[in-house]
Write a protein that holds these residues in place. Structure first.
Motif, PDB file in Angstrom:
ATOM      1  N   ARG A  18     -31.947  53.304 -67.658  1.00 55.94           N
ATOM      2  CA  ARG A  18     -32.285  52.408 -68.763  1.00 55.94           C
ATOM      3  C   ARG A  18     -31.088  51.605 -69.275  1.00 55.94           C
ATOM      4  O   ARG A  18     -31.156  51.025 -70.357  1.00 55.94           O
ATOM      5  N   GLY A  19     -30.007  51.586 -68.521  1.00 58.16           N
ATOM      6  CA  GLY A  19     -28.824  50.878 -68.991  1.00 58.16           C
ATOM      7  C   GLY A  19     -28.113  51.629 -70.096  1.00 58.16           C
ATOM      8  O   GLY A  19     -27.551  51.041 -71.017  1.00 58.16           O
ATOM      9  N   GLY A  20     -28.127  52.956 -69.995  1.00 54.29           N
ATOM     10  CA  GLY A  20     -27.569  53.795 -71.055  1.00 54.29           C
ATOM     11  C   GLY A  20     -26.204  54.352 -70.716  1.00 54.29           C
ATOM     12  O   GLY A  20     -25.325  53.661 -70.206  1.00 54.29           O
ATOM     13  N   MET A  21     -26.032  55.654 -70.995  1.00 54.19           N
ATOM     14  CA  MET A  21     -24.707  56.265 -70.926  1.00 54.19           C
ATOM     15  C   MET A  21     -24.153  56.343 -69.508  1.00 54.19           C
ATOM     16  O   MET A  21     -22.940  56.179 -69.301  1.00 54.19           O
ATOM     17  N   ARG A  22     -25.002  56.600 -68.517  1.00 55.87           N
ATOM     18  CA  ARG A  22     -24.474  56.750 -67.157  1.00 55.87           C
ATOM     19  C   ARG A  22     -23.851  55.449 -66.649  1.00 55.87           C
ATOM     20  O   ARG A  22     -22.722  55.430 -66.166  1.00 55.87           O
ATOM     21  N   SER A  23     -24.593  54.355 -66.754  1.00 60.73           N
ATOM     22  CA  SER A  23     -24.028  53.085 -66.289  1.00 60.73           C
ATOM     23  C   SER A  23     -22.910  52.613 -67.208  1.00 60.73           C
ATOM     24  O   SER A  23     -21.930  52.006 -66.755  1.00 60.73           O
ATOM     25  N   GLY A  24     -23.020  52.918 -68.511  1.00 62.79           N
ATOM     26  CA  GLY A  24     -21.966  52.539 -69.445  1.00 62.79           C
ATOM     27  C   GLY A  24     -20.651  53.220 -69.116  1.00 62.79           C
ATOM     28  O   GLY A  24     -19.577  52.600 -69.162  1.00 62.79           O
TER      29      GLY A  24
END
Length: 345
Positions: free
Chosen positions: A94-100
């Motif tokens: 969802r474009g959250g913590m992992r990609s961030g």
């Protein structure tokens, strides 16, 4: 530098895409062309998720750092292998913590990072939207063995827009459709690949598709697109039976006999006991032309039944007498140019 972009923005860029979800998530469905740079293993993601639910967000974040700590240099080295120019797009679910987190690390190293807003979830919304659009479809029909796939390939050589659904589905549509070698993608990946093909087409111009059942092997053509296919003009190729048999013997005759027998047994209820027995005996005795003629009784009947469900004024007959797919494609294209467009309302 980290720049947030939409999935449509990404399509305009010629850069590498890193999917930081787990290998299992990636295998289930991913954006075509992406490579997997998993922040967590399958088991680690379960562990972090459980910690988040049972203990809380902060403890889950700490656990995430503990799990990934030794892996950061490896992430950067893998990214450099795929994107030596140090330009890369990144997404997670969802474009959250992992990609961030991955974007932060790559940016720190000196990458130019593009973070996809909404992640893979937003991409899936885009995929489903592609099937809702109206297309100028022309369906190439004809009984089994008419050479439709080869003709479609020749139409593409004539600068026609074409999508090979069987290639995307890795299946040729019949009980024998895996050809004893093809492995079908997941339903989700099939949809992703199909939408990715559709995005580059001019929707105001003809798009050629082969006449297919709703299901291609274990996969289903998305309902909105399938509905348009059933309402589109269908050019029904009339090909001599002997030629169809010859085409199919060439295509299927060299396949493993046990594979052919197994596939024939799967359709025994529709073939009938006598026809099934005769077909299997023909396979065992290497009488491949007879085997093909036995099973064509069923497939021809199935095709006629399917054709009868279409609007009669949307089915146009065309005799094909040549053996040359290129010549046939030219004949079909000239014929199609006399047909007025029929947009789906």
């Amino acid at each position: 530098m980290i720049k947030n972009i939409t999935i449509r923005d990404f399509f305009k860029l010629a850069i590498v895409l890193a999917d930081v979800r787990t290998p299992a998530e990636f295998a289930h469905g991913h954006i075509p062309g992406a490579f997997n740079l998993p922040l967590f293993s399958n088991e680690e993601r379960v562990l972090v998720g459980t910690t988040y639910k049972q203990i809380g967000r902060e403890q889950a974040i700490l656990l995430g750092f503990d799990l990934t700590g030794p892996k950061w240099s490896g992430f950067i080295k893998d990214a450099l292998l795929m994107a030596p120019d140090k330009k890369i797009a990144v997404h997670c679910w969802r474009g959250g913590m992992r990609s961030g987190a991955m974007a932060w690390a790559l940016d720190l190293y000196g990458f130019e990072v593009y973070l996809i807003e909404g992640g893979y979830k937003r991409y899936r919304r885009w995929v489903l939207d592609q099937f809702e659009q109206s297309y100028q479809l022309v369906i190439l029909g004809g009984m089994t063995g008419s050479g439709k796939t080869r003709i479609l390939q020749q139409l593409q050589n004539l600068d026609q827009q074409m999508i090979d659904l069987e290639e995307l589905a890795q299946h040729q549509g019949s009980s024998f459709g895996t050809m004893n070698k093809m492995v079908q993608p997941t339903q989700e990946q099939f949809e992703n690949n199909l939408a990715y093909k559709l995005k580059d087409l001019d929707i105001s111009s003809k798009i050629w598709l082969e006449d297919e059942s709703h299901n291609i092997g274990k996969l289903s053509i998305p309902n909105p697109l399938w509905k348009q296919m059933t309402q589109a003009i269908l050019i029904d190729l009339i090909v001599d039976l002997n030629q169809r048999v010859a085409n199919l013997v060439k295509e299927y005759g060299q396949l493993d006999k046990e594979f052919l027998i197994s596939c024939t047994e799967r359709i025994h209820k529709r073939l009938g006991p006598v026809q099934t027995k005769n077909a299997i005996a023909a396979i065992k005795e290497n009488r491949m032309e007879e085997f093909i003629r036995f099973v064509l009784v069923y497939y021809d009947k199935t095709y006629r039944t399917s054709l009868s469900k279409r609007q009669t004024d949307h089915v146009l007959l065309l005799d094909i007498a040549r053996l040359d797919p290129a010549a046939n494609a030219s004949q079909i294209l000239n014929f199609s140019n006399t047909i007025p467009p029929t947009p789906v309302q």
